[in-house]
Design an enzyme around this catalytic site. Structure first.
Site, short mmCIF file in Angstrom:
data_model
loop_
_atom_site.label_atom_id
_atom_site.label_comp_id
_atom_site.label_asym_id
_atom_site.label_seq_id
_atom_site.Cartn_x
_atom_site.Cartn_y
_atom_site.Cartn_z
NE ARG A 35 40.95 48.00 51.05
CZ ARG A 35 39.87 47.49 51.59
NH1 ARG A 35 39.85 47.18 52.88
NH2 ARG A 35 38.78 47.29 50.87
CE LYS A 197 22.59 39.87 48.88
NZ LYS A 197 22.46 40.44 50.24
N GLY A 358 36.49 44.58 45.45
CA GLY A 358 37.55 43.65 45.83
C GLY A 358 37.88 42.56 44.84
N GLY A 381 31.93 49.83 48.38
CA GLY A 381 30.67 50.55 48.56
C GLY A 381 30.80 52.03 48.23
#
Length: 401
Positions: A35, A197, A358, A381
């Protein structure tokens, strides 16, 4: 189209750049600087154009308290080595500690402020705190795409008190590639979705169906919710039982819209998640229909990897988000690594391949194919919300061009 750092006169200006330096640190050393490296083009652009650069980021979940292990000081040292120039550090991101350091800056200098989340006002998007941040600069640049889905003081509130608010080079690149997928993807258009999920991915799946995607390939634990909804025995595999009806509805929507939904045909299973003391976990690969009540699925099998790779053969646009198994525990990283190699081969054939999240990013890095991927998104997200068609507060707050 948002205003870009390229559109601004930066010479002699105090330029506040919101970056995403939320990186793993161990023993005061940065463990993974992906990053940080991603922000360097923007930092270099600003310094080369005579800006006085003020960098700000969050690190970890501090609940608004000052926790020394989440100090950004080690990041300042690491960034200094990467840039080959000194990076000053302020012990706070507001008040005298910050303003005094900003006042010392000369054209081309770089300063990193202390962790924004040491103040609870950051996540609350507090007006006074945002004004304090804004008072440090003449120009605001947001280059933290990974934090753009949060309406925090440093991503949204600050823009109310700064006249010129623009996207950095990384932000611009993210909006360009992801925007193209949303507005005009080249077909055949495929998505590979993994992770635990189904609930995390529902808005994305619905948005992709609306955008006339051709195929959706599902792996990871979320596949078991779909498989159970179709009547398969999945044993002790991870399932969101409350999402079974939703999985059935999504499957029906795909059928009605002509979208091919592909699920694993085989998987690596174990008889127990817990290894017996001193023994390795014994895994075996079996067809999905041979799963019994005692099995726990841990990764897609080699047949599924081949099936998914074959589906990518003629693809022109591919999005991948989420691992295919328990990626952090070998040998259950094999399916994810196999998909990483398959998407790299698709990119070699000319497909636009966007990888986000990730574990997917870690997989293309571990497989040694990161440099072959068209675009590696820095958002988790934020990427999912953008692809789902949601407005990102950190993007919406920037000036239109």
């Amino acid at each position: 189209m948002k205003l870009s750092i390229r559109d601004l006169d930066l010479k002699g200006k105090r330029v506040f750049i919101r970056v995403d330096f939320n990186v793993p640190i161990k023993d005061s050393k940065v463990e993974d600087d992906t990053r940080i490296r991603a922000a360097i083009p923007t930092i270099n652009y600003a310094t080369e154009h005579g800006a006085r650069v003020i960098l700000a980021s969050h690190l970890g979940r501090t609940k608004g308290e000052r926790i020394e292990k989440y100090s950004l000081r080690p990041v300042a040292e690491h960034l200094s080595n990467l840039l080959g120039r000194p990076v000053a550090f302020a012990d706070d991101c507001v008040a005298e500690a910050a303003s005094a350091k900003v006042a010392e800056l000369k054209d081309g200098d770089v300063l990193l402020l202390e962790n924004l989340r040491f103040h609870p006002e950051e996540e609350k998007n507090d007006d006074d705190f945002a004004k304090q941040l804004g008072s440090l600069c003449d120009v605001y640049i947001n280059d933290a795409f990974g934090a753009a889905h949060r309406a925090h003081a440093s991503t949204a509130g600050i823009t109310k008190s700064v006249e010129q608010c623009a996207a950095g080079l990384l932000m611009e690149k993210e909006l360009n590639y992801l925007g193209r997928v949303i507005s005009s993807p080249e077909h055949p258009f495929l998505a590979i979705l993994g992770g635990a999920k189904v609930s995390d991915k529902i808005p994305v799946i619905n948005a992709l169906i609306d955008r006339k995607i051709d195929k959706i390939l599902i792996g990871g634990a979320m596949a078991y919710t779909f498989l159970k909804a179709e009547g398969f025995t999945v044993g002790k595999s991870l399932v969101e039982n409350e999402m079974l009806d939703t999985a059935q509805q999504l499957t029906k929507r795909c059928e009605e819209s002509g979208v091919e939904l592909m699920l694993p045909t085989d998987h690596q299973v174990v008889d127990s998640y817990e290894p017996i003391k001193g023994e390795k976990i014994l895994a075996k690969t079996i067809p999905i229909e041979f799963t019994n009540a005692g099995h726990a699925g841990m990764d897609i099998g080699i047949e599924t990897v081949a099936l998914f790779a074959s589906a990518l053969k003629d693809a022109k646009t591919i999005i991948w988000n989420g691992p295919m198994g328990v990626f952090e525990e070998p040998p259950f990283d094999q399916g994810t690594i196999g998909i990483a190699q398959a998407v790299a081969e698709a990119a070699d054939r000319g497909a636009v391949v966007i990888v986000g999240g990730g574990d997917s990013v870690a997989a293309v890095t571990r497989a040694g194919v990161a440099d072959r991927i068209t675009h590696i998104s820095t958002g988790g997200g934020a990427t999912l919300e953008f692809l789902a068609g949601k407005e990102l507060p950190g993007v919406a707050a920037l000036n239109d061009n």
